[in-house]
Motif scaffolding. Structure first.
Motif, PDB file in Angstrom:
ATOM      1  N   PRO A 232     -14.132 -18.532 -38.025  1.00  0.00           N
ATOM      2  CA  PRO A 232     -12.809 -17.969 -38.362  1.00  0.00           C
ATOM      3  C   PRO A 232     -11.739 -19.046 -38.527  1.00  0.00           C
ATOM      4  O   PRO A 232     -10.786 -19.135 -37.758  1.00  0.00           O
ATOM      5  CB  PRO A 232     -12.523 -17.044 -37.179  1.00  0.00           C
ATOM      6  CG  PRO A 232     -13.273 -17.644 -36.037  1.00  0.00           C
ATOM      7  CD  PRO A 232     -14.526 -18.239 -36.634  1.00  0.00           C
ATOM      8  N   PHE A 233     -11.888 -19.844 -39.554  1.00  0.00           N
ATOM      9  CA  PHE A 233     -10.997 -20.974 -39.798  1.00  0.00           C
ATOM     10  C   PHE A 233      -9.535 -20.554 -39.883  1.00  0.00           C
ATOM     11  O   PHE A 233      -8.662 -21.156 -39.258  1.00  0.00           O
ATOM     12  CB  PHE A 233     -11.422 -21.675 -41.094  1.00  0.00           C
ATOM     13  CG  PHE A 233     -10.465 -22.721 -41.585  1.00  0.00           C
ATOM     14  CD1 PHE A 233     -10.489 -23.997 -41.052  1.00  0.00           C
ATOM     15  CD2 PHE A 233      -9.542 -22.436 -42.585  1.00  0.00           C
ATOM     16  CE1 PHE A 233      -9.607 -24.968 -41.501  1.00  0.00           C
ATOM     17  CE2 PHE A 233      -8.654 -23.398 -43.040  1.00  0.00           C
ATOM     18  CZ  PHE A 233      -8.693 -24.672 -42.500  1.00  0.00           C
ATOM     19  N   LEU A 234      -9.249 -19.517 -40.655  1.00  0.00           N
ATOM     20  CA  LEU A 234      -7.856 -19.105 -40.835  1.00  0.00           C
ATOM     21  C   LEU A 234      -7.276 -18.549 -39.542  1.00  0.00           C
ATOM     22  O   LEU A 234      -6.138 -18.852 -39.174  1.00  0.00           O
ATOM     23  CB  LEU A 234      -7.760 -18.070 -41.953  1.00  0.00           C
ATOM     24  CG  LEU A 234      -8.206 -18.557 -43.337  1.00  0.00           C
ATOM     25  CD1 LEU A 234      -8.107 -17.431 -44.351  1.00  0.00           C
ATOM     26  CD2 LEU A 234      -7.394 -19.756 -43.793  1.00  0.00           C
ATOM     27  N   ARG A 235      -8.063 -17.753 -38.840  1.00  0.00           N
ATOM     28  CA  ARG A 235      -7.593 -17.158 -37.582  1.00  0.00           C
ATOM     29  C   ARG A 235      -7.383 -18.213 -36.496  1.00  0.00           C
ATOM     30  O   ARG A 235      -6.552 -18.048 -35.614  1.00  0.00           O
ATOM     31  CB  ARG A 235      -8.619 -16.128 -37.097  1.00  0.00           C
ATOM     32  CG  ARG A 235      -8.078 -15.186 -36.028  1.00  0.00           C
ATOM     33  CD  ARG A 235      -9.119 -14.165 -35.638  1.00  0.00           C
ATOM     34  NE  ARG A 235     -10.205 -14.760 -34.861  1.00  0.00           N
ATOM     35  CZ  ARG A 235     -11.470 -14.376 -34.922  1.00  0.00           C
ATOM     36  NH1 ARG A 235     -11.840 -13.425 -35.766  1.00  0.00           N
ATOM     37  NH2 ARG A 235     -12.389 -14.954 -34.175  1.00  0.00           N
ATOM     38  N   GLU A 236      -8.126 -19.312 -36.602  1.00  0.00           N
ATOM     39  CA  GLU A 236      -8.048 -20.363 -35.588  1.00  0.00           C
ATOM     40  C   GLU A 236      -6.989 -21.418 -35.915  1.00  0.00           C
ATOM     41  O   GLU A 236      -7.009 -22.508 -35.349  1.00  0.00           O
ATOM     42  CB  GLU A 236      -9.413 -21.029 -35.434  1.00  0.00           C
ATOM     43  CG  GLU A 236     -10.498 -20.119 -34.878  1.00  0.00           C
ATOM     44  CD  GLU A 236     -10.220 -19.673 -33.459  1.00  0.00           C
ATOM     45  OE1 GLU A 236      -9.724 -20.500 -32.669  1.00  0.00           O
ATOM     46  OE2 GLU A 236     -10.469 -18.491 -33.142  1.00  0.00           O
ATOM     47  N   GLY A 237      -6.069 -21.111 -36.803  1.00  0.00           N
ATOM     48  CA  GLY A 237      -4.955 -22.009 -37.073  1.00  0.00           C
ATOM     49  C   GLY A 237      -4.964 -22.661 -38.438  1.00  0.00           C
ATOM     50  O   GLY A 237      -4.046 -23.415 -38.776  1.00  0.00           O
ATOM     51  N   GLY A 238      -5.982 -22.367 -39.262  1.00  0.00           N
ATOM     52  CA  GLY A 238      -6.101 -23.023 -40.549  1.00  0.00           C
ATOM     53  C   GLY A 238      -5.034 -22.666 -41.567  1.00  0.00           C
ATOM     54  O   GLY A 238      -4.844 -23.389 -42.539  1.00  0.00           O
ATOM     55  N   LEU A 239      -4.326 -21.554 -41.352  1.00  0.00           N
ATOM     56  CA  LEU A 239      -3.263 -21.182 -42.292  1.00  0.00           C
ATOM     57  C   LEU A 239      -2.049 -22.097 -42.189  1.00  0.00           C
ATOM     58  O   LEU A 239      -1.324 -22.295 -43.162  1.00  0.00           O
ATOM     59  CB  LEU A 239      -2.826 -19.730 -42.054  1.00  0.00           C
ATOM     60  CG  LEU A 239      -3.681 -18.648 -42.697  1.00  0.00           C
ATOM     61  CD1 LEU A 239      -3.283 -17.284 -42.162  1.00  0.00           C
ATOM     62  CD2 LEU A 239      -3.563 -18.676 -44.219  1.00  0.00           C
ATOM     63  N   THR A 240      -1.836 -22.643 -41.022  1.00  0.00           N
ATOM     64  CA  THR A 240      -0.611 -23.412 -40.792  1.00  0.00           C
ATOM     65  C   THR A 240      -0.846 -24.867 -40.428  1.00  0.00           C
ATOM     66  O   THR A 240       0.109 -25.646 -40.367  1.00  0.00           O
ATOM     67  CB  THR A 240       0.217 -22.757 -39.671  1.00  0.00           C
ATOM     68  OG1 THR A 240      -0.599 -22.638 -38.489  1.00  0.00           O
ATOM     69  CG2 THR A 240       0.687 -21.368 -40.083  1.00  0.00           C
ATOM     70  N   GLY A 241      -2.078 -25.246 -40.168  1.00  0.00           N
ATOM     71  CA  GLY A 241      -2.368 -26.627 -39.791  1.00  0.00           C
ATOM     72  C   GLY A 241      -3.850 -26.894 -39.840  1.00  0.00           C
ATOM     73  O   GLY A 241      -4.639 -26.027 -40.236  1.00  0.00           O
ATOM     74  N   PRO A 242      -4.265 -28.079 -39.442  1.00  0.00           N
ATOM     75  CA  PRO A 242      -5.695 -28.393 -39.464  1.00  0.00           C
ATOM     76  C   PRO A 242      -6.462 -27.579 -38.430  1.00  0.00           C
ATOM     77  O   PRO A 242      -5.924 -27.205 -37.385  1.00  0.00           O
ATOM     78  CB  PRO A 242      -5.733 -29.891 -39.134  1.00  0.00           C
ATOM     79  CG  PRO A 242      -4.458 -30.173 -38.424  1.00  0.00           C
ATOM     80  CD  PRO A 242      -3.448 -29.224 -39.001  1.00  0.00           C
ATOM     81  N   ALA A 243      -7.716 -27.271 -38.741  1.00  0.00           N
ATOM     82  CA  ALA A 243      -8.573 -26.494 -37.848  1.00  0.00           C
ATOM     83  C   ALA A 243     -10.022 -26.893 -38.102  1.00  0.00           C
ATOM     84  O   ALA A 243     -10.321 -27.694 -38.988  1.00  0.00           O
ATOM     85  CB  ALA A 243      -8.368 -24.992 -38.078  1.00  0.00           C
ATOM     86  N   THR A 244     -10.913 -26.319 -37.291  1.00  0.00           N
ATOM     87  CA  THR A 244     -12.345 -26.602 -37.403  1.00  0.00           C
ATOM     88  C   THR A 244     -13.017 -25.558 -38.282  1.00  0.00           C
ATOM     89  O   THR A 244     -12.654 -24.381 -38.256  1.00  0.00           O
ATOM     90  CB  THR A 244     -12.991 -26.581 -36.002  1.00  0.00           C
ATOM     91  OG1 THR A 244     -12.448 -27.654 -35.236  1.00  0.00           O
ATOM     92  CG2 THR A 244     -14.506 -26.735 -36.075  1.00  0.00           C
TER      93      THR A 244
END
Length: 265
Positions: A232-244
């Motif tokens: 869940p890249f977007l849910r884990e912060g990918g919309l606003t910053g870097p994520a895994t």
């Protein structure tokens, strides 16, 4: 298969043409093979003249075609807001591009709210174009693609992206876990193309500990339409910053997720 939204289908077709023209521009500016050309922002993180030129080209074309749509670029940040938002990485794989290598692409994704709905990835030096539209499948050069059928991790090929923002012990821990599964590790220098490779079955999985939205926005619809499993890249912060991100074929996804400690849920 659901009927496509005419507005989204039209946007994908328009984006395909814009990316094609942008890819031609990038090819015309590509350095000759040899030592890297461009500005080094940090270790192994390059910026070339083409990055800005290609992003500006796409930004202006999309503004003309869809003035009410939002737009976000790697180099310029969030330039416009909108319920539909284009997200571009003008040159994904810049370290390859800067040395005259072939493994790089122009990547343009479309989000509806927080949902990736369409994407175009063109790798002009490889002669490859990936497209996807929500509910309509994923394609490579016009032919439908799907994730790999490999079921045994010992037969799998897994790519892991490197970033200077990831401490070496964490990176090596994940690589060790991949190898302990019996899988073959790879690293190609382009996150967008690695994710596209998962979608078309050339890779069985891809992992990157720190990656940004513009690197994955166009690939996320490809992965969904090709039947791959994605964390869940977007849910884990990918919309606003870097994520895994972890993406894998559905047959080895759980085993890979467990081995490297990246949840798919």
């Amino acid at each position: 298969m659901s009927s496509p939204s005419p507005a989204l289908a039209y946007r994908l077709e328009a984006a395909r043409g814009v990316v094609q023209d942008a890819a031609r521009l990038a090819m015309s500016m590509r350095p000759a093979p040899g030592g890297p050309e461009g500005k080094q922002k940090s270790a192994q993180d390059w910026l070339t003249e083409a990055d800005g030129a290609v992003e500006n080209f796409i930004a202006q074309r999309m503004k003309t075609l869809f003035p009410d749509d939002g737009f976000q670029g790697e180099e310029g940040g969030v330039a416009r807001a909108g319920s539909l938002r284009w997200v571009v990485d003008p040159i994904d794989g810049t370290s390859n591009y800067a040395r005259g290598r072939n493994r790089w692409c122009v990547s343009l994704g479309l989000l509806e709210g927080d949902e990736p709905v369409a994407g175009v990835i063109e790798a002009p030096a490889l002669g490859e174009v990936y497209t996807a539209l929500r509910g309509q499948g994923a394609f490579l050069n016009g032919k439908r693609i799907q994730a790999s059928p490999v079921t045994d991790p010992a037969s799998a090929m897994i790519e892991m992206g490197w970033s200077n923002r990831v401490p070496k012990p964490i990176f090596m821990e994940k690589i060790d876990a991949i190898m302990d599964l019996g899988a073959m590790p790879r690293s190609g220098g382009s996150g967008a193309l690695a994710l596209a490779d998962v979608a078309c079955g050339r890779l069985d999985g891809y992992i990157e500990i720190v990656i940004n939205l513009w690197d994955v926005a166009a690939a996320l619809p490809l992965l969904a339409e090709a039947g791959a499993c994605v964390s869940p890249f977007l849910r884990e912060g990918g919309l606003t910053g870097p994520a895994t991100i972890l993406a894998a074929n559905p047959h080895i996804a759980r085993a890979l997720s467990s081995a490297v400690g990246i949840s798919l849920d």
